[in-house]
Each structure stands twice: as structure tokens, then as C-alpha cells.
Design a protein around this motif. Structure first.
Motif, PDB file in Angstrom:
ATOM      1  N   ASP A 179      39.191  55.575   5.216  1.00 60.40           N
ATOM      2  CA  ASP A 179      39.229  54.239   5.801  1.00 60.40           C
ATOM      3  C   ASP A 179      40.492  54.130   6.643  1.00 60.40           C
ATOM      4  O   ASP A 179      41.591  53.919   6.134  1.00 60.40           O
ATOM      5  N   SER A 181      40.808  51.898   9.107  1.00 61.61           N
ATOM      6  CA  SER A 181      40.642  50.631   9.826  1.00 61.61           C
ATOM      7  C   SER A 181      41.937  49.831   9.949  1.00 61.61           C
ATOM      8  O   SER A 181      42.024  48.933  10.799  1.00 61.61           O
ATOM      9  N   TRP A 186      42.794  52.237  15.378  1.00 58.71           N
ATOM     10  CA  TRP A 186      41.411  52.101  14.925  1.00 58.71           C
ATOM     11  C   TRP A 186      41.035  50.696  14.473  1.00 58.71           C
ATOM     12  O   TRP A 186      39.911  50.480  14.019  1.00 58.71           O
ATOM     13  N   GLN A 187      41.943  49.749  14.628  1.00 62.99           N
ATOM     14  CA  GLN A 187      41.652  48.391  14.152  1.00 62.99           C
ATOM     15  C   GLN A 187      40.467  47.770  14.883  1.00 62.99           C
ATOM     16  O   GLN A 187      39.612  47.120  14.272  1.00 62.99           O
ATOM     17  N   ARG A 190      37.460  49.383  13.598  1.00 59.96           N
ATOM     18  CA  ARG A 190      37.337  49.298  12.136  1.00 59.96           C
ATOM     19  C   ARG A 190      36.773  50.619  11.576  1.00 59.96           C
ATOM     20  O   ARG A 190      35.785  50.631  10.841  1.00 59.96           O
ATOM     21  N   LYS A 192      35.757  53.781   9.742  1.00 53.00           N
ATOM     22  CA  LYS A 192      35.595  54.433   8.447  1.00 53.00           C
ATOM     23  C   LYS A 192      34.650  55.613   8.661  1.00 53.00           C
ATOM     24  O   LYS A 192      33.643  55.472   9.366  1.00 53.00           O
TER      25      LYS A 192
END
Length: 295
Positions: A179, A181, A186-187, A190, A192
Motif C-alpha cells: 500500500d 497510497s 502515489w497519493q 491511491r 495499491k
């Protein structure tokens, strides 16, 4: 007359050849009797304690067929290093001496005491001084003194932090999901990525090639030991960026990204250990090969 001279020359060549062969033939080594130090196997033991005269003891315990260090640092042990320490039980010696003069071999003031436990019993191996001629080391075990390679006590005397596994995840921790995220890159996506039966899937809006993902995982998380590891009292109140790894058995492993340059530093929260990687490979660890959408 010529035939006689020819025969003499041939015989001379044969004699010289045999003489040269005998002169150059390596001397046969005298076979010396070898004494086994013990009849144990490496797999017989489930606990190890190493005592020193002037520093803290080192303690290992086997857990589900893997070694952990309990003292002076808690963490996953480097499996090969522990096996090297224990392998003294499988060595042999050309000397087997009585133990009626321990000071002669430095065994009255040992440099290292190795205690191996199996089925509740304890076997003690005591290391003394080195033989000035052979440079091998004297070992006391069950009232006998042996002369063995000094590599065994050297392995046992390694600094404890160097005996910690430098892989960020262990072989028994089967990764199910990354994860990423919460990392800034990578926000918005998000991101995964999950793994099941060696097939990878990504969260919605993210795509990749299976071969690329498999190579990324193998090269950055399976075959990528840290340059070094240290016990680090990190201030968890500082808002470091972090990511999680979830395993098949439901365990969540959280890493804090402490530093990116000039090296990558990842702090594994549950272990309290800081892992040091090169900046390039550290960047790749947190950036799987996700394909950019075509415009």
C-alpha cells in the motif's frame, strides 16, 4: 653402429623422463587421523548463547525453523551467520588432547563460550588461545581439547548488529499487498498492488505488465539486502511518509521513509530497525513499474 647409438639415446631419454617425473611428482601427504568434535547435526539445536569476558552475551532462539536474535538486540537473525556459528559441532581435528592443563591452551580464561541447547540440554564449547605454529585455535568440549580453525570463534565474535538479517522482509513473510497510497508520488493514484499465486493486481486506474512487476518485486524486495541495519530510536511523532506491506497471514508491516538522499533510509516500525539502501534502489523499492496512461 648407428643403431646402437640410437638405442642408447632413446634409453637416455627414457631415463631422464622418468627422473624428471619423479622429481616433479608432488609428495604424498601423510594421512593423519581426524577426530570429530561431536556427533550432532546443525538442525539439532533450538537456542544459542554466546558469552564473552567483557561484553554482553548474544542470544538466538529458533522460531518456526528460523533464527531470531533475542539479546542484546531483538530482530530477525541472519540465518547463514547463525548456521556458521553452530557448525563448530560438525568440524573435526587432527588433535585430541586431555584437558588436565587448561592454562596451557588459554582455556582457563576463554575468549568465547558457546552454549548450544537441544531438548532442554546444553552443550558448551569453550575457545582458548591460538597455536603459534598452525594458527589454529584450541577448543574445549566434554573434557577434551581439540585444535580447530579460528573461523568458528571469529563468527561467534561478530558484532551483534552485523548478525541481524539485512533483508527488509523475511522469507517467512509472504507478501500479499503493498500500500503506497500515502507516498506523495502515489497519493493521486491511491496506489495499491496485490499478489496472489504470483499474479499481480493494481488498484483501479493503475496498470502494469506482469513480467515487469515480478522482476521489480524479486530484484527490490526479495534479493535486495540493505547495505547496513541499525537499531534506531526514531521519534515516531515526526510525520514521516510511510507505506504498508500486508502478508498472507494478515500481518501489517509499516515502513517509514526517513531519508531519500544521499541514501534511502527505511525504518521498520515493528522491529525498531533502520535499513540503509542506495538511493537508486531505494527509489525503485517504492516505485513499482506502473504504466502511465496514454493521452
Amino acid at each position: 653402429m648407428k643403431n646402437r647409438w640410437l638405442i642408447n639415446i632413446i634409453l637416455l631419454v627414457i631415463v631422464l623422463s622418468i627422473s624428471l617425473f619423479l622429481a616433479l611428482k608432488p609428495p604424498q601427504k601423510k594421512q593423519t587421523k581426524q577426530f570429530e568434535v561431536s556427533t550432532f547435526n546443525l538442525s539439532d539445536f533450538d537456542a544459542v548463547k554466546i558469552d564473552f569476558p567483557s561484553r554482553a552475551s548474544v542470544v538466538f532462539k529458533k522460531n518456526n525453523e528460523a533464527w531470531d536474535m533475542l539479546e542484546p538486540i531483538k530482530g530477525r537473525a541472519d540465518q547463514f551467520s547463525v548456521q556458521k556459528i553452530i557448525s563448530v559441532v560438525a568440524t573435526s581435528s587432527s588433535e585430541k588432547l586431555p584437558s588436565n592443563d587448561l592454562p596451557k591452551y588459554g582455556l582457563d580464561k576463554p575468549t568465547v563460550k558457546l552454549k548450544l541447547q537441544h531438548k532442554g540440554a546444553e552443550e558448551e564449547f569453550i575457545f582458548g588461545t591460538y597455536n603459534s605454529v598452525t594458527e589454529d585455535q584450541y577448543l574445549l568440549y566434554k573434557n577434551n581439547v581439540y585444535l580447530i580453525s579460528g573461523s568458528y570463534s571469529e563468527a561467534a565474535s561478530t558484532q551483534p548488529i552485523e548478525l541481524i538479517d539485512k533483508s527488509p522482509i523475511s522469507r517467512t513473510e509472504q507478501v500479499k499487498e503493498f500500500d503506497f497510497s500515502r507516498l506523495e508520488q502515489w497519493q493521486s493514484k491511491r496506489l495499491k498492488v496485490s499478489r496472489s499465486n504470483n499474479e499481480w493486481k493494481a488498484s483501479e486506474g493503475n496498470s502494469f505488465k506482469q513480467d515487469d512487476m515480478a522482476e521489480w518485486f524479486d530484484m527490490t524486495w526479495v534479493r535486495n539486502p540493505a547495505r547496513s541495519v541499525e537499531k534506531y530510536p526514531l521519534d515516531l511523532r515526526i510525520p514521516y511518509k510511510s507505506f504498508d506491506i500486508r502478508t498472507e497471514d494478515g500481518k501489517k508491516i509499516t515502513f517509514l521513509r526517513v531519508q531519500e538522499s544521499p541514501e534511502t533510509q527505511l525504518f521498520r516500525v515493528d522491529e525498531g530497525l533502520l535499513y540503509h539502501f542506495g538511493s537508486d534502489i531505494g527509489f525503485t523499492m517504492m516505485n513499482p513499474p506502473i504504466e502511465q496512461p496514454k493521452k
